[in-house]
Design an enzyme around this catalytic site. Structure first.
Site, short mmCIF file in Angstrom:
data_model
loop_
_atom_site.label_atom_id
_atom_site.label_comp_id
_atom_site.label_asym_id
_atom_site.label_seq_id
_atom_site.Cartn_x
_atom_site.Cartn_y
_atom_site.Cartn_z
N THR A 150 21.60 -22.24 0.68
CA THR A 150 20.78 -21.02 0.05
C THR A 150 21.58 -20.02 -0.88
O THR A 150 22.73 -19.73 -0.36
CB THR A 150 20.10 -20.43 1.07
N ASP A 151 20.77 -19.46 -1.87
CA ASP A 151 21.66 -18.37 -2.71
C ASP A 151 21.76 -17.23 -1.64
O ASP A 151 22.55 -16.22 -2.05
CB ASP A 151 20.85 -18.06 -3.72
N GLU A 152 21.18 -16.84 -0.59
CA GLU A 152 21.06 -15.78 0.23
C GLU A 152 22.53 -15.69 0.78
O GLU A 152 22.91 -14.74 1.16
CB GLU A 152 20.08 -15.98 1.28
N LYS A 158 23.70 -19.80 7.56
CA LYS A 158 23.90 -20.61 6.47
C LYS A 158 25.23 -20.59 6.02
O LYS A 158 25.92 -21.59 5.73
CB LYS A 158 22.79 -20.64 5.41
N TYR A 207 19.88 -15.13 9.30
CA TYR A 207 19.70 -16.25 8.57
C TYR A 207 20.49 -16.74 7.80
O TYR A 207 21.20 -17.92 7.71
CB TYR A 207 18.20 -16.40 7.97
P1 NAD Z 1 11.35 -25.81 6.77
O1 NAD Z 1 11.44 -24.73 7.67
O2 NAD Z 1 10.17 -26.08 6.05
O3 NAD Z 1 11.81 -27.31 7.57
C1 NAD Z 1 12.97 -27.33 8.40
C2 NAD Z 1 12.74 -28.73 9.15
O4 NAD Z 1 13.85 -28.78 9.83
C3 NAD Z 1 11.64 -28.70 9.93
O5 NAD Z 1 11.09 -30.12 9.63
C4 NAD Z 1 11.98 -28.73 11.21
O6 NAD Z 1 11.43 -29.69 12.39
C5 NAD Z 1 13.60 -29.48 11.33
N1 NAD Z 1 14.34 -28.73 11.99
C6 NAD Z 1 14.42 -27.47 12.72
N2 NAD Z 1 15.45 -27.61 13.45
C7 NAD Z 1 15.76 -28.90 13.82
C8 NAD Z 1 16.72 -29.36 14.67
N3 NAD Z 1 17.64 -28.73 15.57
N4 NAD Z 1 17.15 -30.81 14.61
C9 NAD Z 1 16.34 -31.54 13.80
N5 NAD Z 1 15.48 -31.05 12.96
C10 NAD Z 1 15.17 -29.79 12.96
O7 NAD Z 1 12.66 -25.60 5.75
P2 NAD Z 1 12.69 -25.89 4.24
O8 NAD Z 1 12.29 -24.83 3.67
O9 NAD Z 1 12.41 -27.31 3.81
O10 NAD Z 1 14.38 -25.63 4.01
C11 NAD Z 1 15.26 -26.90 4.01
C12 NAD Z 1 16.66 -26.32 3.82
O11 NAD Z 1 16.84 -26.11 2.45
C13 NAD Z 1 17.13 -25.34 4.91
O12 NAD Z 1 18.46 -25.99 4.93
C14 NAD Z 1 17.12 -24.19 4.33
O13 NAD Z 1 18.05 -23.44 4.60
C15 NAD Z 1 17.52 -24.53 2.74
N6 NAD Z 1 16.76 -23.54 1.66
C16 NAD Z 1 15.54 -23.55 1.79
C17 NAD Z 1 14.92 -22.51 0.66
C18 NAD Z 1 13.37 -22.29 0.55
O14 NAD Z 1 12.96 -21.61 -0.25
N7 NAD Z 1 12.59 -22.90 1.47
C19 NAD Z 1 15.66 -22.10 -0.21
C20 NAD Z 1 17.12 -22.43 -0.15
C21 NAD Z 1 17.66 -23.14 0.91
#
Ligand code: NAD
Length: 340
Positions: free
Chosen positions: A124-126, A152, A148
């Protein structure tokens, strides 16, 4: 033919990526490893389950035995699984460290032992922390301000250490805020959309001055696939969307799309920590061919329309409504979730 292990494939971004990679002719098998936390949902994979290429494994990325077995059966890994919600990290930081850091290390370790050919760690950009001006390139210092983002950043460093130490071919992508269908209704766009569609008020932190860069989930998945196929091992790639917007301006767009007005907005004190602005330079990903395609306003309208057409997917998940309050008021609700 490649066999791809996708962690967190039942979550928001992971499920879009799975549906995309299932269409690739050179991919023979896609395995989703997902613990199905509150954020994971089988339904996100939708028609993906009709594909004979897809296998779903309900399990934890911290389970070293399970991860070792799965890793031995795959050639590529795309690692989405995480605790992803900033506000939850204020009260459950240890879960974030366990899943995001230990889970990433467990996967990287198994990838090293089994000679995985390509591994993308999704970040993430964060991790860069707030930028008052300019844009972070991939070598910008890591200055995360919330648990968070700190978890990351730690995971990014652990993942990259496996490249430097063992030559495990890991790349890191850092994307800005994603939006699109299937997002769990706790982050600002799905939370506000679902509340406004039900005629409920929404809460805006402080004066709504926080700036985020909005990226359609399909554009992020395009970038992640490019990095999976063409990224240089050990490198980091920023994936931004090009649409910078304050929370207040975003709220204005959502009010317009949902047919609501500013009376539906309550201003509340800011959350415990809230970075003012993120911004990334994406020149490096552009050199791989990364081009965000989606127009923000059209993508936002489509997203709200998806929530409008699929109430069965979010209504049971939504939190109990705020008091029916139609006036612009300020409440002492600093911990009221609202995520950007
Ligand atoms: P999300 O919360 O929608 O989904 C996370 C998934 O991971 C879920 O299906 C959950 O069941 C699974 N999970 C959680 N803990 C787990 C574990 N211990 N073992 C197996 N599965 C597990 O997240 P997202 O928004 O789809 O984000 C996906 C990735 O992208 C993350 O790594 C997040 O940090 C990164 N990200 C998200 C955003 C955003 O805007 N949503 C932006 C930048 C980066």
């Amino acid at each position: 033919m490649d066999k791809v292990l996708v962690t967190g494939g039942a979550g928001f971004i992971g499920s879009h990526f799975v549906k995309r990679i299932l269409r690739a002719d050179d991919v023979a098998q896609v395995t989703v490893l997902d613990a199905l936390t509150y954020a994971g949902n089988h339904a996100n994979l939708g028609k993906g389950f009709l594909s004979p290429k897809l296998t779903f494994v309900h399990g934890d990325i911290c389970d070293a035995t399970l991860v070792d077995t799965l890793m031995s059966q795959h050639t590529m890994v795309v690692h989405f699984a995480a605790e992803s919600h900033v506000d939850r990290s204020f009260t459950a930081a240890s879960t974030f460290v366990t899943t995001n850091v230990l889970g990433t290390q467990t996967l990287a370790d198994a990838a090293m032992r089994h000679g995985i050919e390509r591994f993308v760690h999704v970040s993430t950009d964060e991790v860069y922390g707030p930028l008052l001006e300019g844009a972070a390139t991939e070598d910008y210092p890591l200055r995360p301000t919330v648990p968070y983002a700190a978890s990351k950043a730690a995971a990014d460093l652990v993942a990259l250490s496996y490249w430097h130490t063992y030559g495990t071919p890991i790349c890191v992508t850092r994307s800005s805020n994603n939006y699109g269908p299937c997002q769990y209704p706790e982050k600002i766009i799905p939370l506000f959309a679902t509340r406004l569609l039900r005629g409920e008020p929404v809460t805006l932190h402080d004066r709504g001055q926080h700036v985020r860069n909005w990226l359609h989930v399909e554009d992020n998945c395009q970038g992640i696939e490019l990095v999976l196929r063409h990224g240089t091992p050990g490198e980091i790639y920023n994936l931004g969307g090009g649409t910078d917007m304050t929370s207040k301006d975003l709220t204005g767009e959502l009010l317009r799309i949902c047919g609501a007005d500013w009376d539906a907005v309550m201003y509340v004190p800011d959350r415990l920590s809230n970075d003012l602005r993120y911004s990334m330079d994406c020149t490096k990903a552009a050199a791989l061919g990364y081009r965000p395609q989606r127009d923000f306003k059209a993508g936002l309208e489509e997203t709200v329309d998806w929530f409008r057409r699929n109430p069965d997917r979010w209504a049971p998940l939504s939190r109990s409504p705020l008091p029916a309050m139609r006036a612009r008021v300020t409440l002492d609700m600093a911990r009221e979730p609202q995520h950007v």
